[in-house]
Design a protein around this motif. Structure first.
Motif, PDB file in Angstrom:
ATOM      1  N   LEU A  20       4.002 -15.309  47.342  1.00 57.98           N
ATOM      2  CA  LEU A  20       4.427 -15.537  48.796  1.00 57.98           C
ATOM      3  C   LEU A  20       3.248 -16.159  49.425  1.00 57.98           C
ATOM      4  O   LEU A  20       3.546 -17.293  50.108  1.00 57.98           O
ATOM      5  CB  LEU A  20       4.846 -14.355  49.448  1.00 57.98           C
ATOM      6  CG  LEU A  20       6.202 -13.804  48.951  1.00 57.98           C
ATOM      7  CD1 LEU A  20       6.497 -12.240  49.473  1.00 57.98           C
ATOM      8  CD2 LEU A  20       7.168 -14.653  49.213  1.00 57.98           C
ATOM      9  N   PHE A  21       2.215 -15.626  49.186  1.00 60.52           N
ATOM     10  CA  PHE A  21       0.951 -16.008  49.994  1.00 60.52           C
ATOM     11  C   PHE A  21      -0.020 -16.681  49.649  1.00 60.52           C
ATOM     12  O   PHE A  21      -0.904 -17.413  50.049  1.00 60.52           O
ATOM     13  CB  PHE A  21       0.434 -14.721  51.015  1.00 60.52           C
ATOM     14  CG  PHE A  21       1.533 -13.814  51.451  1.00 60.52           C
ATOM     15  CD1 PHE A  21       2.154 -14.501  52.366  1.00 60.52           C
ATOM     16  CD2 PHE A  21       1.148 -12.449  51.091  1.00 60.52           C
ATOM     17  CE1 PHE A  21       3.304 -13.558  53.026  1.00 60.52           C
ATOM     18  CE2 PHE A  21       2.326 -11.702  51.705  1.00 60.52           C
ATOM     19  CZ  PHE A  21       3.092 -12.161  52.749  1.00 60.52           C
ATOM     20  N   GLY A  22       0.126 -16.836  48.035  1.00 62.98           N
ATOM     21  CA  GLY A  22      -1.106 -17.278  47.497  1.00 62.98           C
ATOM     22  C   GLY A  22      -2.480 -16.532  47.222  1.00 62.98           C
ATOM     23  O   GLY A  22      -2.456 -15.526  47.716  1.00 62.98           O
ATOM     24  N   HIS A  23      -3.231 -17.056  46.258  1.00 62.55           N
ATOM     25  CA  HIS A  23      -4.618 -15.975  46.161  1.00 62.55           C
ATOM     26  C   HIS A  23      -5.786 -16.856  46.057  1.00 62.55           C
ATOM     27  O   HIS A  23      -5.796 -18.191  45.813  1.00 62.55           O
ATOM     28  CB  HIS A  23      -4.380 -15.194  44.891  1.00 62.55           C
ATOM     29  CG  HIS A  23      -4.246 -15.734  43.584  1.00 62.55           C
ATOM     30  ND1 HIS A  23      -2.983 -16.037  42.916  1.00 62.55           N
ATOM     31  CD2 HIS A  23      -5.176 -16.804  43.046  1.00 62.55           C
ATOM     32  CE1 HIS A  23      -3.101 -16.764  41.960  1.00 62.55           C
ATOM     33  NE2 HIS A  23      -4.367 -17.171  41.918  1.00 62.55           N
ATOM     34  N   ALA A  24      -6.933 -16.529  46.384  1.00 63.58           N
ATOM     35  CA  ALA A  24      -8.238 -17.136  46.088  1.00 63.58           C
ATOM     36  C   ALA A  24      -8.616 -17.033  44.760  1.00 63.58           C
ATOM     37  O   ALA A  24      -8.297 -16.060  43.981  1.00 63.58           O
ATOM     38  CB  ALA A  24      -9.314 -16.735  47.094  1.00 63.58           C
ATOM     39  N   ARG A  25      -9.434 -18.037  44.082  1.00 62.28           N
ATOM     40  CA  ARG A  25     -10.009 -17.710  42.956  1.00 62.28           C
ATOM     41  C   ARG A  25     -10.977 -16.625  42.659  1.00 62.28           C
ATOM     42  O   ARG A  25     -11.723 -16.028  43.566  1.00 62.28           O
ATOM     43  CB  ARG A  25     -10.894 -19.130  42.765  1.00 62.28           C
ATOM     44  CG  ARG A  25     -11.514 -19.092  41.314  1.00 62.28           C
ATOM     45  CD  ARG A  25     -12.415 -20.301  41.345  1.00 62.28           C
ATOM     46  NE  ARG A  25     -13.110 -20.312  39.613  1.00 62.28           N
ATOM     47  CZ  ARG A  25     -13.900 -21.265  39.592  1.00 62.28           C
ATOM     48  NH1 ARG A  25     -14.291 -22.233  40.394  1.00 62.28           N
ATOM     49  NH2 ARG A  25     -14.689 -21.032  38.406  1.00 62.28           N
ATOM     50  N   GLY A  26     -10.616 -15.982  41.881  1.00 66.19           N
ATOM     51  CA  GLY A  26     -11.418 -14.587  41.447  1.00 66.19           C
ATOM     52  C   GLY A  26     -10.716 -13.497  42.163  1.00 66.19           C
ATOM     53  O   GLY A  26     -11.473 -12.300  42.278  1.00 66.19           O
ATOM     54  N   ALA A  27      -9.555 -13.656  43.124  1.00 62.19           N
ATOM     55  CA  ALA A  27      -9.288 -12.597  43.696  1.00 62.19           C
ATOM     56  C   ALA A  27      -8.825 -11.182  42.779  1.00 62.19           C
ATOM     57  O   ALA A  27      -8.676 -10.108  43.146  1.00 62.19           O
ATOM     58  CB  ALA A  27      -7.924 -12.859  44.606  1.00 62.19           C
ATOM     59  N   PHE A  28      -8.530 -11.483  41.534  1.00 60.85           N
ATOM     60  CA  PHE A  28      -8.226 -10.647  40.584  1.00 60.85           C
ATOM     61  C   PHE A  28      -8.374 -10.975  39.013  1.00 60.85           C
ATOM     62  O   PHE A  28      -8.777 -12.178  39.050  1.00 60.85           O
ATOM     63  CB  PHE A  28      -6.588  -9.938  40.746  1.00 60.85           C
ATOM     64  CG  PHE A  28      -5.586 -11.085  40.806  1.00 60.85           C
ATOM     65  CD1 PHE A  28      -5.128 -11.643  39.707  1.00 60.85           C
ATOM     66  CD2 PHE A  28      -5.244 -11.462  42.020  1.00 60.85           C
ATOM     67  CE1 PHE A  28      -4.111 -12.606  39.678  1.00 60.85           C
ATOM     68  CE2 PHE A  28      -4.188 -12.504  42.183  1.00 60.85           C
ATOM     69  CZ  PHE A  28      -3.561 -12.962  41.116  1.00 60.85           C
ATOM     70  N   THR A  29      -8.182 -10.369  37.979  1.00 56.87           N
ATOM     71  CA  THR A  29      -8.684 -10.479  36.877  1.00 56.87           C
ATOM     72  C   THR A  29      -8.233 -11.917  36.354  1.00 56.87           C
ATOM     73  O   THR A  29      -8.973 -12.748  35.601  1.00 56.87           O
ATOM     74  CB  THR A  29      -8.397  -9.519  35.708  1.00 56.87           C
ATOM     75  OG1 THR A  29      -8.595  -8.140  36.308  1.00 56.87           O
ATOM     76  CG2 THR A  29      -8.788  -9.808  34.256  1.00 56.87           C
ATOM     77  N   ASP A  30      -6.914 -12.484  36.597  1.00 58.19           N
ATOM     78  CA  ASP A  30      -6.455 -13.444  35.860  1.00 58.19           C
ATOM     79  C   ASP A  30      -6.575 -14.619  37.041  1.00 58.19           C
ATOM     80  O   ASP A  30      -5.852 -15.792  36.559  1.00 58.19           O
ATOM     81  CB  ASP A  30      -4.877 -13.211  35.425  1.00 58.19           C
ATOM     82  CG  ASP A  30      -5.072 -12.526  34.195  1.00 58.19           C
ATOM     83  OD1 ASP A  30      -5.804 -12.408  33.483  1.00 58.19           O
ATOM     84  OD2 ASP A  30      -3.858 -11.586  34.048  1.00 58.19           O
ATOM     85  N   ALA A  31      -6.957 -14.498  38.141  1.00 57.35           N
ATOM     86  CA  ALA A  31      -7.043 -15.523  39.259  1.00 57.35           C
ATOM     87  C   ALA A  31      -8.249 -16.484  38.834  1.00 57.35           C
ATOM     88  O   ALA A  31      -9.348 -16.374  39.524  1.00 57.35           O
ATOM     89  CB  ALA A  31      -7.344 -14.923  40.528  1.00 57.35           C
ATOM     90  N   LYS A  32      -7.870 -17.288  37.824  1.00 55.25           N
ATOM     91  CA  LYS A  32      -9.182 -18.312  37.588  1.00 55.25           C
ATOM     92  C   LYS A  32      -9.223 -19.762  38.397  1.00 55.25           C
ATOM     93  O   LYS A  32      -9.964 -20.530  38.227  1.00 55.25           O
ATOM     94  CB  LYS A  32      -8.781 -18.602  35.924  1.00 55.25           C
ATOM     95  CG  LYS A  32      -8.959 -17.539  35.249  1.00 55.25           C
ATOM     96  CD  LYS A  32      -8.736 -17.908  33.536  1.00 55.25           C
ATOM     97  CE  LYS A  32      -8.978 -16.694  32.720  1.00 55.25           C
ATOM     98  NZ  LYS A  32      -8.534 -17.127  31.112  1.00 55.25           N
ATOM     99  N   ALA A  33      -8.226 -19.882  39.231  1.00 50.95           N
ATOM    100  CA  ALA A  33      -8.260 -20.957  40.189  1.00 50.95           C
ATOM    101  C   ALA A  33      -7.180 -20.451  41.370  1.00 50.95           C
ATOM    102  O   ALA A  33      -6.605 -19.425  41.316  1.00 50.95           O
ATOM    103  CB  ALA A  33      -7.423 -21.987  39.602  1.00 50.95           C
ATOM    104  N   GLN A  34      -7.645 -21.152  42.352  1.00 51.48           N
ATOM    105  CA  GLN A  34      -6.958 -20.883  43.744  1.00 51.48           C
ATOM    106  C   GLN A  34      -5.315 -21.250  43.688  1.00 51.48           C
ATOM    107  O   GLN A  34      -5.067 -22.183  42.902  1.00 51.48           O
ATOM    108  CB  GLN A  34      -7.728 -21.701  44.869  1.00 51.48           C
ATOM    109  CG  GLN A  34      -7.108 -21.638  46.119  1.00 51.48           C
ATOM    110  CD  GLN A  34      -7.531 -22.486  47.103  1.00 51.48           C
ATOM    111  OE1 GLN A  34      -8.824 -22.800  47.212  1.00 51.48           O
ATOM    112  NE2 GLN A  34      -6.828 -23.158  47.972  1.00 51.48           N
ATOM    113  N   ARG A  35      -4.519 -20.428  44.149  1.00 52.96           N
ATOM    114  CA  ARG A  35      -3.149 -20.769  44.039  1.00 52.96           C
ATOM    115  C   ARG A  35      -2.684 -20.792  45.530  1.00 52.96           C
ATOM    116  O   ARG A  35      -2.859 -20.062  46.418  1.00 52.96           O
ATOM    117  CB  ARG A  35      -2.342 -19.556  43.215  1.00 52.96           C
ATOM    118  CG  ARG A  35      -0.870 -19.719  43.188  1.00 52.96           C
ATOM    119  CD  ARG A  35      -0.302 -18.623  42.476  1.00 52.96           C
ATOM    120  NE  ARG A  35       1.097 -18.821  42.551  1.00 52.96           N
ATOM    121  CZ  ARG A  35       1.913 -19.548  41.999  1.00 52.96           C
ATOM    122  NH1 ARG A  35       1.245 -20.200  40.903  1.00 52.96           N
ATOM    123  NH2 ARG A  35       3.035 -19.322  42.031  1.00 52.96           N
TER     124      ARG A  35
END
Length: 468
Positions: free
Chosen positions: A212-227
């Motif tokens: 819903l809100f997106g995530h920043a790079r590195g926000a959690f384990t698999d967050a390798k890029a900003q979404r």
């Protein structure tokens, strides 16, 4: 008026008697003692049914039936005969008669036969009209139906389309809530923008906030890029939150803040991103009950429920069943390279008789099944799924002549409650509404009866506590 009937008999007295009986039941009747004159009347007028004697001096009833159907194939003919033999019946069927009645004519049987013939004729006409309407219709329009219940929905879609107000669409599973949402988007000033949809029940809890809100790079384990989240992706258009009643409680305050501030904070980010999307939500739950049970935030409920659209179940939409059936038939026939495939009258009768617990989605599945199995140029009863072919509408019997069937008021109530519950597909909120008492009372009675479903299930909120 129940229908227009042409009565043909060479004896005027018989014509008068038949006319008297049919007029008493609301039919408009024209009589003729001459078969040739009857053919002229058929050529110039649109009768719902022709009722003819078998034995006439100038032309037999079977010959008249054959000639009527040669020029007006959709006009049912009922033959009256004093020869109740198998050979006569086969002869009538062979020339295309809808039904035959033996003399002396039983008034009740006459009324029943003519009524069914009229219904058959009108159903044929409706199938033909809907087939033409679908052929000429707008291929881009997916919301199908002309029932009064759907006209109210169309009016709301039209009126709310130009605004940016949040809309809550409520309806049973399979009623087409997403199509309604797309219809709102198509009629809004945002129609050139994106339509972004998410099913809140289909996304794992751990990923929903990120979706819903997106995530920043590195926000959690698999967050390798900003979404980028769906709120921002839908900017300039519409965000459709399907099954919003399934939204986890810990996500609800974040959604409320986003709607109030028109900004979202991606997971793991320290900044907010503005968005400009219209919010349309949908649910098959009663959110007022969910609010009462503290499973849905009241402030969020009022934020998404500025305008509410209730989508009627298919069983309450009357002739829309045939309109939708023709719509799906056209789609699947073209897809399966069977463009000349049509819906038979007997098939249409079965579709109209069925209760459709799965709503439009079940009807779509039914028509795909029928097209796949069709061997001829018409969808017949044999092409329909077994549960629809075998369906018989249940009747609730209040009393019977058998003394052993005299029951107590408590037993009568038990039967009626269980029957209503069956008719509404097991939805206890709806059953309680129909029965005229609160759900707590319904659950208490079901528990006393030892009936299945006496306690709330996951798909339906539990009964509210008794008022103090």
């Amino acid at each position: 008026m129940k229908g227009q009937v042409l009565v043909v008999d060479d004896e005027q007295e018989t014509c008068d008697l038949l006319e008297m009986g049919l007029v008493r039941h609301g039919f408009k009747v024209t009589t003729s003692t001459n078969a040739q004159r009857a053919l002229e009347l058929v050529a110039g007028q649109d009768f719902d049914v022709v009722l003819t004697d078998l034995s006439m001096p100038e032309m037999s009833g079977l010959d008249l039936c054959e000639r009527v159907l040669g020029t007006r194939p959709n006009m049912p003919v009922v033959v009256i005969t004093g020869q109740g033999s198998l050979e006569t019946a086969i002869g009538a069927i062979r020339v295309g008669a809808y039904d035959f009645i033996t003399k002396p004519v039983d008034p009740k049987l006459l009324f029943l036969s003519v009524s069914r013939a009229v219904q058959h004729r009108r159903l044929q006409d409706e199938v033909k009209r809907l087939r033409q309407a679908v052929a000429e219709g707008d291929a881009e329009s997916q919301i199908v139906g002309q029932s009064s219940a759907m006209r109210r929905v169309y009016e709301l879609i039209s009126r709310v389309g130009e605004s940016d107000a949040s809309v809550l669409i409520h309806g049973e599973t399979g009623t087409g809530k997403e199509l309604i949402a797309r219809g709102i988007h198509a009629r809004s000033r945002r129609k050139d923008g994106p339509f972004v949809a998410i099913n809140c029940a289909a996304v794992p809890h751990s990923l929903l906030e990120s979706e819903l809100f997106g995530h920043a790079r590195g926000a959690f384990t698999d967050a390798k890029a900003q979404r980028t989240g769906l709120f921002v992706q839908a900017s300039g258009g519409t965000l459709f939150l399907d099954e919003i009643g399934e939204l986890p409680l810990d996500v609800q305050p974040k959604l409320l803040r986003a709607l109030q501030e028109r900004k979202v904070r991606p997971v793991g980010a320290n900044h907010e991103i503005p968005f400009d999307a219209r919010i349309v939500a949908a649910t098959n739950r009663n959110l007022e009950d969910e609010v009462y049970e503290k499973r849905f935030r009241e402030d969020l409920y009022y934020r998404i429920n500025v305008v509410k659209i209730d989508v009627p179940p298919l069983r309450e939409r009357g002739g829309d069943v045939l309109h939708l059936a023709q719509h799906f038939l056209k789609q699947f026939a073209q897809r399966n390279d069977k463009p000349t495939l049509e819906l038979s009258t007997t098939g249409a009768e079965k579709l109209m008789a069925y209760n459709w617990p799965g709503n439009v989605r079940e009807l779509e599945n039914c028509m795909e099944h029928a097209v796949a199995l069709a061997r001829f140029d018409q969808i017949t009863v044999e092409d329909l799924p077994e549960k629809i072919r075998a369906y018989r509408a249940e009747r609730f019997v209040v009393a019977a002549n058998d003394p052993t069937e005299i029951v107590t008021m408590d037993e009568l109530e038990r039967r009626y409650i269980l029957r209503v519950l069956s008719l509404v597909g097991g939805n206890k909120s709806r059953a309680a509404q129909v029965l005229g008492f609160d759900r707590r009372t319904l659950y208490r009675k079901l528990e006393r009866y030892g009936a299945a479903g006496a306690t709330p299930d996951k798909s339906e909120p539990s009964a509210p506590p008794a008022a103090s």
